[in-house]
Write a protein that holds these residues in place. Structure first.
Motif, PDB file in Angstrom:
ATOM      1  N   LEU A  31       1.001  -1.156   0.093  1.00 57.68           N
ATOM      2  CA  LEU A  31      -0.029  -0.028  -0.098  1.00 57.68           C
ATOM      3  C   LEU A  31       0.990   1.270  -0.061  1.00 57.68           C
ATOM      4  CD1 LEU A  31      -2.886   1.597   0.303  1.00 57.68           C
ATOM      5  CD2 LEU A  31      -2.357   1.184   2.718  1.00 57.68           C
ATOM      6  N   ALA A  32       1.804   1.184   0.909  1.00 62.18           N
ATOM      7  CA  ALA A  32       2.805   2.280   0.779  1.00 62.18           C
ATOM      8  C   ALA A  32       3.469   2.740  -0.489  1.00 62.18           C
ATOM      9  CB  ALA A  32       3.850   2.273   2.116  1.00 62.18           C
ATOM     10  N   ALA A  33       3.907   1.500  -1.115  1.00 58.42           N
ATOM     11  CA  ALA A  33       4.656   1.787  -2.394  1.00 58.42           C
ATOM     12  C   ALA A  33       3.805   2.271  -3.315  1.00 58.42           C
ATOM     13  CB  ALA A  33       5.294   0.472  -2.930  1.00 58.42           C
ATOM     14  N   ALA A  34       2.541   1.737  -3.375  1.00 61.32           N
ATOM     15  CA  ALA A  34       1.603   2.259  -4.495  1.00 61.32           C
ATOM     16  C   ALA A  34       1.089   3.748  -4.152  1.00 61.32           C
ATOM     17  CB  ALA A  34       0.401   1.295  -4.430  1.00 61.32           C
ATOM     18  N   ALA A  35       0.823   4.186  -3.040  1.00 60.65           N
ATOM     19  CA  ALA A  35       0.608   5.539  -2.688  1.00 60.65           C
ATOM     20  C   ALA A  35       1.803   6.241  -2.794  1.00 60.65           C
ATOM     21  CB  ALA A  35       0.159   5.664  -1.141  1.00 60.65           C
ATOM     22  N   THR A  36       2.896   6.153  -2.796  1.00 58.41           N
ATOM     23  CA  THR A  36       3.974   7.013  -3.018  1.00 58.41           C
ATOM     24  C   THR A  36       4.686   7.060  -4.202  1.00 58.41           C
ATOM     25  OG1 THR A  36       5.606   5.430  -1.826  1.00 58.41           O
ATOM     26  CG2 THR A  36       4.513   7.077  -0.593  1.00 58.41           C
ATOM     27  N   ALA A  37       3.912   6.160  -5.121  1.00 56.23           N
ATOM     28  CA  ALA A  37       4.642   6.125  -6.454  1.00 56.23           C
ATOM     29  C   ALA A  37       4.407   7.536  -7.188  1.00 56.23           C
ATOM     30  CB  ALA A  37       4.134   4.810  -7.154  1.00 56.23           C
ATOM     31  N   GLY A  39       3.087   9.772 -10.044  1.00 54.13           N
ATOM     32  CA  GLY A  39       1.704  10.090 -10.542  1.00 54.13           C
ATOM     33  C   GLY A  39       1.286  11.219 -10.832  1.00 54.13           C
ATOM     34  N   ALA A  40       0.158  11.704 -10.556  1.00 56.77           N
ATOM     35  CA  ALA A  40      -0.270  13.193 -10.800  1.00 56.77           C
ATOM     36  C   ALA A  40       0.499  13.983  -9.744  1.00 56.77           C
ATOM     37  CB  ALA A  40      -1.740  13.208 -10.616  1.00 56.77           C
ATOM     38  N   LEU A  41       0.753  13.595  -8.440  1.00 47.76           N
ATOM     39  CA  LEU A  41       1.665  14.299  -7.867  1.00 47.76           C
ATOM     40  C   LEU A  41       2.989  13.459  -7.653  1.00 47.76           C
ATOM     41  CD1 LEU A  41      -0.779  14.484  -4.853  1.00 47.76           C
ATOM     42  CD2 LEU A  41      -0.189  16.277  -6.421  1.00 47.76           C
ATOM     43  N   PRO A  43       6.448  11.967  -5.931  1.00 47.38           N
ATOM     44  CA  PRO A  43       6.907  11.550  -4.704  1.00 47.38           C
ATOM     45  C   PRO A  43       7.284  12.553  -3.384  1.00 47.38           C
ATOM     46  CG  PRO A  43       7.787  10.210  -6.320  1.00 47.38           C
ATOM     47  CD  PRO A  43       7.026  11.481  -7.074  1.00 47.38           C
ATOM     48  N   LYS A  44       7.805  13.541  -3.826  1.00 49.52           N
ATOM     49  CA  LYS A  44       8.301  14.514  -2.779  1.00 49.52           C
ATOM     50  C   LYS A  44       7.170  15.319  -2.240  1.00 49.52           C
ATOM     51  CE  LYS A  44      10.179  18.496  -3.364  1.00 49.52           C
ATOM     52  NZ  LYS A  44      10.957  19.709  -3.723  1.00 49.52           N
ATOM     53  N   THR A  45       6.154  15.573  -3.348  1.00 49.86           N
ATOM     54  CA  THR A  45       4.856  16.172  -2.755  1.00 49.86           C
ATOM     55  C   THR A  45       4.205  15.478  -1.828  1.00 49.86           C
ATOM     56  OG1 THR A  45       4.770  17.587  -4.560  1.00 49.86           O
ATOM     57  CG2 THR A  45       2.647  17.265  -3.485  1.00 49.86           C
ATOM     58  N   LYS A  46       4.113  14.129  -2.262  1.00 60.15           N
ATOM     59  CA  LYS A  46       3.226  13.160  -1.356  1.00 60.15           C
ATOM     60  C   LYS A  46       3.963  12.746  -0.171  1.00 60.15           C
ATOM     61  CE  LYS A  46       1.465  10.622  -5.323  1.00 60.15           C
ATOM     62  NZ  LYS A  46       1.349   9.149  -5.981  1.00 60.15           N
ATOM     63  N   GLU A  47       5.379  13.000   0.026  1.00 59.90           N
ATOM     64  CA  GLU A  47       6.056  12.751   1.472  1.00 59.90           C
ATOM     65  C   GLU A  47       5.680  14.300   2.255  1.00 59.90           C
ATOM     66  OE1 GLU A  47       7.071  10.402   2.896  1.00 59.90           O
ATOM     67  OE2 GLU A  47       7.163   8.933   1.185  1.00 59.90           O
ATOM     68  N   LEU A  48       5.550  15.209   1.692  1.00 60.80           N
ATOM     69  CA  LEU A  48       5.276  16.468   2.458  1.00 60.80           C
ATOM     70  C   LEU A  48       4.104  16.595   2.920  1.00 60.80           C
ATOM     71  CD1 LEU A  48       7.033  19.072   0.082  1.00 60.80           C
ATOM     72  CD2 LEU A  48       7.946  18.363   2.376  1.00 60.80           C
TER      73      LEU A  48
END
Length: 115
Positions: A31-37, A39-41, A43-48
């Motif tokens: 789940l974590a790998a899929a969510a942070t892959a 995409g439209a956002l 990965p750095k934005t997702k981590e922020l």
């Protein structure tokens, strides 16, 4: 709190859980790998975003792991600080307290050369 020691201890605790619940831990990892892959956002934005959520829910482990991940992806101290500012705007005083922890985590990790 020393953030490097905190994450070392937390990782040891998580390793115990992964040994006890392999399927659940594996599912969470997927789940974590899929969510942070990418995409439209990015990965750095997702981590922020994850840092912001960690602050909002007052999760020290979340703050530590996601600040470190954001740093690996090139996040700057200024980006962490602006993330904290958005948390403060949305969450008031408790977000300020945990936001300060996120900045301290960044500084500790940078000082230790760990990202």
């Amino acid at each position: 709190m020393d953030w490097n020691d905190f994450l070392k201890d937390t990782n040891a605790e998580l390793a115990e859980f992964r040994g006890a619940q392999k399927d659940v831990a594996s599912g969470f990892h997927k789940l974590a790998a899929a969510a942070t892959a990418e995409g439209a956002l990015d990965p750095k934005t997702k981590e922020l975003m994850a840092v912001a959520i960690g602050i909002a829910v007052r999760c020290d482990g979340c703050i530590g792991f996601h600040v470190k991940a954001a740093m690996r992806l090139g996040a700057t101290r200024e980006e962490i600080a602006e993330t904290v500012s958005m948390c403060l705007y949305m969450g008031g005083g408790p977000s300020l307290m945990y936001g300060a922890k996120a900045l301290k985590a960044f500084d500790d990790f940078r000082e230790a050369g760990a990202a």
